[in-house]
Design a protein around this motif. Structure first.
Motif, PDB file in Angstrom:
ATOM      1  N   GLN A  70       0.816  -1.220   0.000  1.00 50.38           N
ATOM      2  CA  GLN A  70       0.000   0.000   0.000  1.00 50.38           C
ATOM      3  C   GLN A  70       0.849   1.270   0.000  1.00 50.38           C
ATOM      4  OE1 GLN A  70       0.349  -2.238   2.458  1.00 50.38           O
ATOM      5  NE2 GLN A  70      -0.590  -1.555   4.363  1.00 50.38           N
ATOM      6  N   LEU A  71       2.186   1.135   0.092  1.00 51.40           N
ATOM      7  CA  LEU A  71       3.057   2.310   0.112  1.00 51.40           C
ATOM      8  C   LEU A  71       3.726   2.564  -1.236  1.00 51.40           C
ATOM      9  CD1 LEU A  71       4.859   2.011   3.589  1.00 51.40           C
ATOM     10  CD2 LEU A  71       2.661   3.063   3.033  1.00 51.40           C
ATOM     11  N   GLY A  72       3.328   1.822  -2.257  1.00 60.34           N
ATOM     12  CA  GLY A  72       4.004   1.891  -3.544  1.00 60.34           C
ATOM     13  C   GLY A  72       3.977   3.265  -4.198  1.00 60.34           C
ATOM     14  N   SER A  73       5.103   3.622  -4.815  1.00 66.73           N
ATOM     15  CA  SER A  73       5.184   4.835  -5.626  1.00 66.73           C
ATOM     16  C   SER A  73       5.913   4.456  -6.912  1.00 66.73           C
ATOM     17  CB  SER A  73       5.926   5.936  -4.874  1.00 66.73           C
ATOM     18  OG  SER A  73       6.072   7.081  -5.689  1.00 66.73           O
ATOM     19  N   CYS A  74       6.530   5.430  -7.583  1.00 65.03           N
ATOM     20  CA  CYS A  74       7.140   5.121  -8.875  1.00 65.03           C
ATOM     21  C   CYS A  74       8.569   4.602  -8.757  1.00 65.03           C
ATOM     22  CB  CYS A  74       7.073   6.336  -9.779  1.00 65.03           C
ATOM     23  SG  CYS A  74       7.451   7.882  -8.962  1.00 65.03           S
ATOM     24  N   HIS A  75       9.353   5.123  -7.807  1.00 69.54           N
ATOM     25  CA  HIS A  75      10.736   4.653  -7.730  1.00 69.54           C
ATOM     26  C   HIS A  75      11.085   4.195  -6.312  1.00 69.54           C
ATOM     27  CE1 HIS A  75      10.865   8.980  -6.806  1.00 69.54           C
ATOM     28  NE2 HIS A  75      11.806   8.642  -5.937  1.00 69.54           N
ATOM     29  N   THR A  76      12.073   3.298  -6.242  1.00 69.91           N
ATOM     30  CA  THR A  76      12.497   2.736  -4.964  1.00 69.91           C
ATOM     31  C   THR A  76      13.995   2.941  -4.810  1.00 69.91           C
ATOM     32  OG1 THR A  76      10.815   1.039  -5.282  1.00 69.91           O
ATOM     33  CG2 THR A  76      12.411   0.642  -3.541  1.00 69.91           C
ATOM     34  N   SER A  77      14.422   3.459  -3.653  1.00 70.54           N
ATOM     35  CA  SER A  77      15.844   3.716  -3.435  1.00 70.54           C
ATOM     36  C   SER A  77      16.365   2.877  -2.277  1.00 70.54           C
ATOM     37  CB  SER A  77      16.077   5.189  -3.099  1.00 70.54           C
ATOM     38  OG  SER A  77      15.443   5.998  -4.051  1.00 70.54           O
ATOM     39  N   VAL A  78      17.634   2.512  -2.365  1.00 67.02           N
ATOM     40  CA  VAL A  78      18.262   1.759  -1.287  1.00 67.02           C
ATOM     41  C   VAL A  78      19.517   2.504  -0.839  1.00 67.02           C
ATOM     42  CG1 VAL A  78      19.339  -0.424  -0.625  1.00 67.02           C
ATOM     43  CG2 VAL A  78      17.378  -0.424  -2.172  1.00 67.02           C
ATOM     44  N   ILE A  79      19.604   2.767   0.471  1.00 71.49           N
ATOM     45  CA  ILE A  79      20.794   3.398   1.054  1.00 71.49           C
ATOM     46  C   ILE A  79      21.150   2.614   2.314  1.00 71.49           C
ATOM     47  CG2 ILE A  79      21.830   5.541   1.924  1.00 71.49           C
ATOM     48  CD1 ILE A  79      19.403   7.049   0.707  1.00 71.49           C
ATOM     49  N   ASN A  80      22.357   2.103   2.380  1.00 72.21           N
ATOM     50  CA  ASN A  80      22.816   1.348   3.569  1.00 72.21           C
ATOM     51  C   ASN A  80      21.810   0.273   4.003  1.00 72.21           C
ATOM     52  OD1 ASN A  80      24.981   3.054   3.623  1.00 72.21           O
ATOM     53  ND2 ASN A  80      24.132   4.378   5.210  1.00 72.21           N
ATOM     54  N   ASP A  81      21.250  -0.455   3.065  1.00 74.05           N
ATOM     55  CA  ASP A  81      20.285  -1.527   3.353  1.00 74.05           C
ATOM     56  C   ASP A  81      18.916  -1.014   3.800  1.00 74.05           C
ATOM     57  OD1 ASP A  81      22.079  -3.455   2.640  1.00 74.05           O
ATOM     58  OD2 ASP A  81      22.781  -3.812   4.698  1.00 74.05           O
ATOM     59  N   TYR A  82      18.734   0.279   3.899  1.00 73.70           N
ATOM     60  CA  TYR A  82      17.400   0.812   4.181  1.00 73.70           C
ATOM     61  C   TYR A  82      16.713   1.128   2.860  1.00 73.70           C
ATOM     62  CZ  TYR A  82      18.642   1.289   9.109  1.00 73.70           C
ATOM     63  OH  TYR A  82      19.021   1.036  10.397  1.00 73.70           O
ATOM     64  N   VAL A  83      15.368   1.076   2.878  1.00 76.46           N
ATOM     65  CA  VAL A  83      14.600   1.238   1.645  1.00 76.46           C
ATOM     66  C   VAL A  83      13.792   2.538   1.706  1.00 76.46           C
ATOM     67  CG1 VAL A  83      12.791   0.208   0.201  1.00 76.46           C
ATOM     68  CG2 VAL A  83      14.445  -1.267   1.366  1.00 76.46           C
ATOM     69  N   PHE A  84      13.843   3.315   0.634  1.00 76.67           N
ATOM     70  CA  PHE A  84      13.133   4.588   0.577  1.00 76.67           C
ATOM     71  C   PHE A  84      12.265   4.607  -0.677  1.00 76.67           C
ATOM     72  CE2 PHE A  84      16.931   5.063   3.050  1.00 76.67           C
ATOM     73  CZ  PHE A  84      16.473   5.726   4.181  1.00 76.67           C
ATOM     74  N   GLU A  85      10.949   4.604  -0.464  1.00 70.44           N
ATOM     75  CA  GLU A  85      10.007   4.488  -1.576  1.00 70.44           C
ATOM     76  C   GLU A  85       9.396   5.839  -1.926  1.00 70.44           C
ATOM     77  OE1 GLU A  85       9.293   1.944  -3.422  1.00 70.44           O
ATOM     78  OE2 GLU A  85       7.407   2.509  -4.386  1.00 70.44           O
ATOM     79  N   GLY A  86       9.581   6.257  -3.175  1.00 68.07           N
ATOM     80  CA  GLY A  86       8.874   7.438  -3.662  1.00 68.07           C
ATOM     81  C   GLY A  86       9.526   8.768  -3.354  1.00 68.07           C
ATOM     82  N   HIS A  87       8.689   9.799  -3.371  1.00 68.95           N
ATOM     83  CA  HIS A  87       9.145  11.193  -3.337  1.00 68.95           C
ATOM     84  C   HIS A  87       9.342  11.711  -1.909  1.00 68.95           C
ATOM     85  CE1 HIS A  87       8.675  11.940  -7.692  1.00 68.95           C
ATOM     86  NE2 HIS A  87       7.810  10.949  -7.590  1.00 68.95           N
ATOM     87  N   ILE A  88      10.361  11.190  -1.246  1.00 67.81           N
ATOM     88  CA  ILE A  88      10.641  11.579   0.143  1.00 67.81           C
ATOM     89  C   ILE A  88      11.577  12.784   0.143  1.00 67.81           C
ATOM     90  CG2 ILE A  88      11.500  10.767   2.375  1.00 67.81           C
ATOM     91  CD1 ILE A  88      11.243   7.891   1.209  1.00 67.81           C
ATOM     92  N   PRO A  89      11.282  13.829   0.952  1.00 67.29           N
ATOM     93  CA  PRO A  89      12.200  14.956   1.048  1.00 67.29           C
ATOM     94  C   PRO A  89      13.587  14.496   1.532  1.00 67.29           C
ATOM     95  CG  PRO A  89      10.077  15.557   1.958  1.00 67.29           C
ATOM     96  CD  PRO A  89      10.029  14.074   1.696  1.00 67.29           C
ATOM     97  N   GLU A  90      14.616  15.076   0.951  1.00 69.93           N
ATOM     98  CA  GLU A  90      16.001  14.679   1.245  1.00 69.93           C
ATOM     99  C   GLU A  90      16.295  14.769   2.737  1.00 69.93           C
ATOM    100  OE1 GLU A  90      20.445  15.340   1.570  1.00 69.93           O
ATOM    101  OE2 GLU A  90      18.886  16.761   2.053  1.00 69.93           O
ATOM    102  N   GLN A  91      15.797  15.829   3.373  1.00 72.49           N
ATOM    103  CA  GLN A  91      16.107  16.020   4.798  1.00 72.49           C
ATOM    104  C   GLN A  91      15.543  14.886   5.664  1.00 72.49           C
ATOM    105  OE1 GLN A  91      14.291  19.864   5.469  1.00 72.49           O
ATOM    106  NE2 GLN A  91      12.404  18.906   6.185  1.00 72.49           N
TER     107      GLN A  91
END
Lengths: 190, 144
Positions: free
Chosen positions: B68-89
């Motif tokens: 239910q949290l799906g967006s268009c892109h998925t990012s991985v940083i240090n094994d953590y997952v960041f989905e969608g348009h998250i502010p950089e801060q």
């Protein structure tokens, strides 16, 4: 034996191709175009879903082509949608526009939403959204859909055959909207 | 390793250093707003590696993004997952101090006034940054 297998394979392949109608292809494009589909920006039922794209049920081919030419998030899709694809998408959206839509959201402790006027004995569609961090259930027995449970922040979409123009659901505050014109926003979600 | 990163990030925050991360972004080649988000991350000094998987959905499933949290892109940083348009801060604040059990953050769908979607200079508004943990439990991380 080998010839038989080849024949069987060919039969299976042509069978699989024939299975998808143009309308089903339009639906597939709606959910898969560009890898993420139109749904991510326009909602499960092309009703907007509170996202940037807004309501596009009943949108025209002219409007789609304009957006693909001018709208920044949509421009890259122009390269992967053939003319046939675009027409199939529009046929799917036109088909959806003929289906009255009910949108229900659970927030602030209750279900509320809007319903377009239903047509007796015709298919209607309901799009549900649980805007909270707890699981929520809703009793849709009055529509013949039974009880539906939604995970936190989950959305669901169902169709049913309307038995009357209006309906009531226990514990649901339901307003009525006129059928929304293509291009207008009809978002009830925050 | 995660702990080391956490200490380094906390130090970086305390001393006002700009901490640059290496980010892997899974997106579709036809996603324009994904590229806009990538530009924001690059402008903040991060190194972004872009991948175009055959099936984005399969990638999201494999990385454990709740449906239910799906967006268009998925990012991985240090094994953590960041989905969608998250502010950089928020990404940086999360990495500096991940809530216990948390696996990542998400901004579901494509909210109009989110980074990569909003026109330049428009204030971020009208969306929530959602956290998810190893039990797939969701929680509000930040409201815009």
């Amino acid at each position: 034996m080998k010839g038989l297998l080849v024949l069987l394979a060919v039969l299976l392949m042509t069978g699989a191709q024939a299975e998808e109608t143009a309308l089903e292809a339009g639906q597939r494009l709606y959910f898969e175009s560009g890898g993420y589909g139109c749904a991510v920006c326009h909602g499960l039922g092309a009703e907007g879903g509170g996202q940037a794209g807004g309501y596009i049920r009943g949108a025209s081919l002219v409007r789609l082509n304009e957006s693909l030419a001018e709208n920044d998030p949509m421009k890259p899709l122009a390269t992967v949608l053939s003319e046939t694809d675009r027409q199939m998408l529009i046929d799917y959206l036109t088909d959806l526009a003929a289906i009255p839509l009910v949108q229900l959201t659970f927030e602030n402790g209750q279900w509320s939403g809007l319903s377009e006027p239903l047509k007796v004995n015709q298919t209607a569609e309901i799009v549900l959204y649980n805007a909270t961090f707890e699981e929520q259930a809703i009793d849709l027995s009055a529509l013949g859909l039974g009880q539906i449970t939604l995970q936190p922040l989950a959305r669901d979409r169902r169709q049913w055959k309307a038995q009357s123009e209006q309906f009531t659901l226990p514990g649901v505050a339901l307003g009525e909207i006129k059928t929304v014109l293509p291009g207008a926003t009809a978002n009830t979600t925050p | 390793m995660k702990n080391l990163t956490r200490i380094a990030l906390t130090l970086a925050f305390m001393t006002g250093f700009v901490w640059a991360e290496t980010i892997t972004v899974y997106k579709s080649p036809t996603c324009g707003c994904c590229s806009e988000w990538v530009k924001i991350m690059e402008a903040a000094g991060h190194e972004v590696h872009i991948k175009h998987p055959v099936s984005l959905q399969r990638t999201k499933d494999k990385l454990g993004v709740p449906n239910q949290l799906g967006s268009c892109h998925t990012s991985v940083i240090n094994d953590y997952v960041f989905e969608g348009h998250i502010p950089e801060q928020d990404v940086m604040a999360f990495l500096a101090n991940p809530p216990e059990g948390a696996r990542g953050l998400a901004v579901p769908g494509m909210p109009a006034n989110s980074p990569g979607m909003a026109a330049e200079g428009v204030e971020y508004s009208g969306f929530n940054v959602i956290g998810f943990d190893d039990q797939n439990k969701l929680f509000l991380y930040k409201k815009y």
